[in-house]
Design an enzyme around this catalytic site. Sequence first.
Site: not given
Ligand code: GLY
Length: 325
Positions: A191, A221, A243, A245
């Site tokens: 991300t 997410g 991380g 999500g």
């Molecule tokens: N942290 C980004 C996602 O899980 O979509």
Amino acid sequence: MGRLLGALLAAWLMVTPAAAAGWALALHGGAGTLERGGYAPGEEAAIREALADALEKGRAILASGGTAVDAVEAVVVALEASPHFNAGVGAALTSAGTAELDAAIMDGATRRAAAVTGVMTTESPIRLARRLMETGPHVFLAGPAADGFARAHGLAQVPNSHFITPARRRMLEELQKGGAAAFDIRLRFGTVGAVARDRAGNLAAATSTGGLTGKAPGRIGDTPVIGAGTVAENGACAVSATGSGEIFIRARAAGQICDRIRFGGQTAQAAADAVIADIGALGGDGGVIVVDALGQVSFALNAPGMYRAAVTEGTAPVVKIFADE
Ligand code: GLY
């Protein structure tokens, strides 16, 4: 007594947004299994350069008296355009081989915020979120409606293939060949995000992502969930997360960090560490970047690495990848 002092400090921070501190900026480009020696020749240097270039975009805005919101948007636009990170160009692909992008932005001064999910044709999801925040009345738009809003507001449109890189295709193919055994959440997230405090003492956060490789079409997410992957509240902090999500949503990660500072009197570093420990306890991995009301920058992660960088008024920029840097 410590708690009382903490509460008094938190109260003081809430009523003095324009504290004596200067501007501050931090960014991340995702966390995960980033290990020394795990890069193709030149790749690590290219990633560090991309992080430094994105940081410079925001630094220039803040150093010339610009706003935290403008700075975090500019940083995330730059990271979305780089194929090295899981957002915009180079986004992780769904199980159907498409790019479905999520983004959110929040202005700590007004607590205005906006988020978009399932974006497929808008070149910069974070620009779209910013436009939605400025225009209202809605805070969260999904899928074709989000892209339609972008089109109606003159934001650049691209074919979905614009976001898809050979490396991301390979990653999806490997995952699909490996079946359930390859479904290792730690290998698949990333991300980008930025947090800032400007000279006026206002905070902002922005986050953008392609989500998880092999995610189900329609999966959302933490990134566009205000209070999970993104939050900014003057007097407390601005947070952008990266991380697993699903776990960051369940932990209310970004909001929990601000609450620990505002109501628990914790330092930003202690709050970030506690929330990453909570994420770990729930079986998640990742990291957060935090800037507090006085412009103190904190990072916390429970992965081997997180692409990250920071600069504050009067200090030199730093760029880091590995957890022990
Ligand atoms: N942290 C980004 C996602 O899980 O979509």
